[in-house]
Structures are given as C-alpha cells and as structure tokens.
Design a protein around this motif. Structure first.
Motif, PDB file in Angstrom:
ATOM      1  N   UNK A 108      59.540  37.284  64.464  1.00  0.00           N
ATOM      2  CA  UNK A 108      59.058  36.658  65.699  1.00  0.00           C
ATOM      3  C   UNK A 108      60.198  36.517  66.703  1.00  0.00           C
ATOM      4  N   UNK A 109      59.929  36.891  67.946  1.00  0.00           N
ATOM      5  CA  UNK A 109      60.909  36.742  69.015  1.00  0.00           C
ATOM      6  C   UNK A 109      61.162  35.252  69.242  1.00  0.00           C
ATOM      7  N   UNK A 110      62.427  34.831  69.149  1.00  0.00           N
ATOM      8  CA  UNK A 110      62.727  33.402  69.294  1.00  0.00           C
ATOM      9  C   UNK A 110      63.653  33.098  70.470  1.00  0.00           C
ATOM     10  N   UNK A 111      64.343  34.132  71.013  1.00  0.00           N
ATOM     11  CA  UNK A 111      65.297  33.827  72.072  1.00  0.00           C
ATOM     12  C   UNK A 111      65.597  35.086  72.887  1.00  0.00           C
ATOM     13  N   UNK A 143      64.432  43.116  62.175  1.00  0.00           N
ATOM     14  CA  UNK A 143      65.391  42.994  63.275  1.00  0.00           C
ATOM     15  C   UNK A 143      65.829  41.540  63.443  1.00  0.00           C
ATOM     16  N   UNK A 144      67.123  41.312  63.644  1.00  0.00           N
ATOM     17  CA  UNK A 144      67.666  39.978  63.908  1.00  0.00           C
ATOM     18  C   UNK A 144      67.962  39.832  65.396  1.00  0.00           C
ATOM     19  N   UNK A 199      59.393  43.953  67.885  1.00  0.00           N
ATOM     20  CA  UNK A 199      59.857  43.894  66.502  1.00  0.00           C
ATOM     21  C   UNK A 199      60.123  45.307  65.980  1.00  0.00           C
ATOM     22  N   UNK A 200      61.099  45.434  65.098  1.00  0.00           N
ATOM     23  CA  UNK A 200      61.337  46.706  64.415  1.00  0.00           C
ATOM     24  C   UNK A 200      62.039  46.459  63.087  1.00  0.00           C
ATOM     25  N   UNK A 201      62.090  47.491  62.277  1.00  0.00           N
ATOM     26  CA  UNK A 201      62.719  47.421  60.952  1.00  0.00           C
ATOM     27  C   UNK A 201      63.894  48.395  60.900  1.00  0.00           C
ATOM     28  N   UNK A 202      64.841  48.082  60.033  1.00  0.00           N
ATOM     29  CA  UNK A 202      65.972  48.969  59.783  1.00  0.00           C
ATOM     30  C   UNK A 202      65.437  50.284  59.210  1.00  0.00           C
ATOM     31  N   UNK A 203      65.918  51.406  59.712  1.00  0.00           N
ATOM     32  CA  UNK A 203      65.451  52.726  59.279  1.00  0.00           C
ATOM     33  C   UNK A 203      66.186  53.134  58.001  1.00  0.00           C
ATOM     34  N   UNK A 247      67.770  40.206  72.716  1.00  0.00           N
ATOM     35  CA  UNK A 247      66.596  39.608  72.087  1.00  0.00           C
ATOM     36  C   UNK A 247      66.952  39.209  70.659  1.00  0.00           C
ATOM     37  N   UNK A 248      66.558  37.979  70.285  1.00  0.00           N
ATOM     38  CA  UNK A 248      66.801  37.476  68.926  1.00  0.00           C
ATOM     39  C   UNK A 248      65.475  37.144  68.260  1.00  0.00           C
ATOM     40  N   UNK A 249      65.408  37.399  66.949  1.00  0.00           N
ATOM     41  CA  UNK A 249      64.189  37.250  66.169  1.00  0.00           C
ATOM     42  C   UNK A 249      64.464  36.399  64.933  1.00  0.00           C
ATOM     43  N   UNK A 250      63.425  35.716  64.430  1.00  0.00           N
ATOM     44  CA  UNK A 250      63.571  35.030  63.152  1.00  0.00           C
ATOM     45  C   UNK A 250      63.367  36.057  62.034  1.00  0.00           C
TER      46      UNK A 250
END
Length: 184
Positions: free
Chosen positions: A95-98, A70-71, A9-13, A88-91
């Motif tokens: 959470x990693x979903x795909x 992150x999406x 997981x990460x966030x936009x800087x 990698x895709x996240x909700x």
C-alpha cells in the motif's frame, strides 16, 4: 530526458535477477542494447534495482522488502546520487503510504545547476557512470541548517578538485574550496 516514475505497486523481478550469468556474484550487472545499464541486488534483508538510462542524468531506483514487494522508488541523479523529484514509499503489503518531493525545497533547480556547470565549463556526464572509469564530476544536494544547498565537485586541474557550494534557493555561490587529487 527525465524518466517517468509512477506510484503503482510492483514486485522484485526474481526471474530476471536469477537469470544473471554470474551466479557467484550477488549483483546482476547488464549493459542493455539500448545503451542503458541495469544493476540488481538481493539478499535476505532487501532487494535493489537501478536502471541508468542512456543520455540521461537520472537513474530509476527501486528498493524492495524481503518479501519482494516494493518499499520505495524514484529517481536518483546518476552523478552525486541524490534523490530527484517525487519518491513513493509503500508498506510491506504494497500500500502506498508516503510521497516525498525532494525537489520542493530547491527553487534553484537541478536544471539551473546544469546551466551553471555549462556556463563554467564543468562537464557533467550523462548515462551510466561506472566507478572504474576514472574521475567524474559530481553534484550533491543536502539540507544544511534548514537550508537547501548544492555542492559541485569537479576536477579543476589534473591534481586539484574544486568544490563549489551554492544556495539551493537563490543560486548564489556561497563558498569555494579545493583539495588535492591523486589519480591512482
């Protein structure tokens, strides 16, 4: 050089993005001292990050939700802009979903395509490729009628682009065509 992408997981800087020198532009563009090229963009619907590495055929691409989480993230080819390797895709909560391996259907790999280009003297650029710098040969890939297909577009003559369509499993040339090109 193939950059490593992880499933964390990460966030936009936002701090980096808000430090852009031209606040009138939504896009941050930065040539890094190490030869890399960074672009970041953000509005109310998404955030985007692209880092093109020096001497690499790849760009690290990340897309973010409006909340900054992150999406999805992965590698894109810097020429042709197709998705490479595992993405990698996240909700929205992070959470990693795909996980999707975009290379899987292509047993005739990108590296095989690069060898094909080298053999046929088709130059494929590494590192940052800016649209404002003239024609650049491109490589695309797609699934057509359930079959993986590569497509190379290269400037064969100053006024002619050749298109080579290649089977993504066997590497067999399926078709060649061309179209006129006028350099503006």
């Amino acid at each position: 050089m193939i950059p490593e992408i992880d499933n964390k997981f990460e966030k936009f800087d936002s701090v980096k993005y808000n430090s852009r020198s031209n606040l009138d532009s939504r896009v941050l563009r930065e040539n890094k001292l190490d030869g890399c090229y960074l672009e970041m963009d953000k509005d109310n619907t998404y955030g985007w990050y692209g880092m093109t590495l020096k001497d690499s055929y790849y760009r690290i691409t990340k897309i973010y939700y409006p909340n900054g989480n992150i999406k999805k993230k992965g590698l894109s080819a810097n020429t042709g802009n197709f998705q490479k390797g595992v993405w990698y895709e996240f909700d929205e909560q992070g959470n990693l979903i795909k996980e999707t391996d975009y290379d899987k259907p292509f047993t005739f790999t990108f590296e095989d395509i690069l060898k094909f280009c080298e053999k046929h003297r088709i130059k494929i650029n590494k590192g940052p490729i800016l649209q404002s710098t003239g024609w650049h040969n491109d490589i695309f890939r797609d699934i057509q009628n359930g079959k993986p297909i590569w497509r190379i577009e290269h400037l064969k003559k100053t006024n002619l682009v050749e298109v080579i369509k290649i089977d993504g499993v066997t590497g067999k040339v399926l078709e060649t065509s061309s179209y006129g090109y006028i350099n503006n």
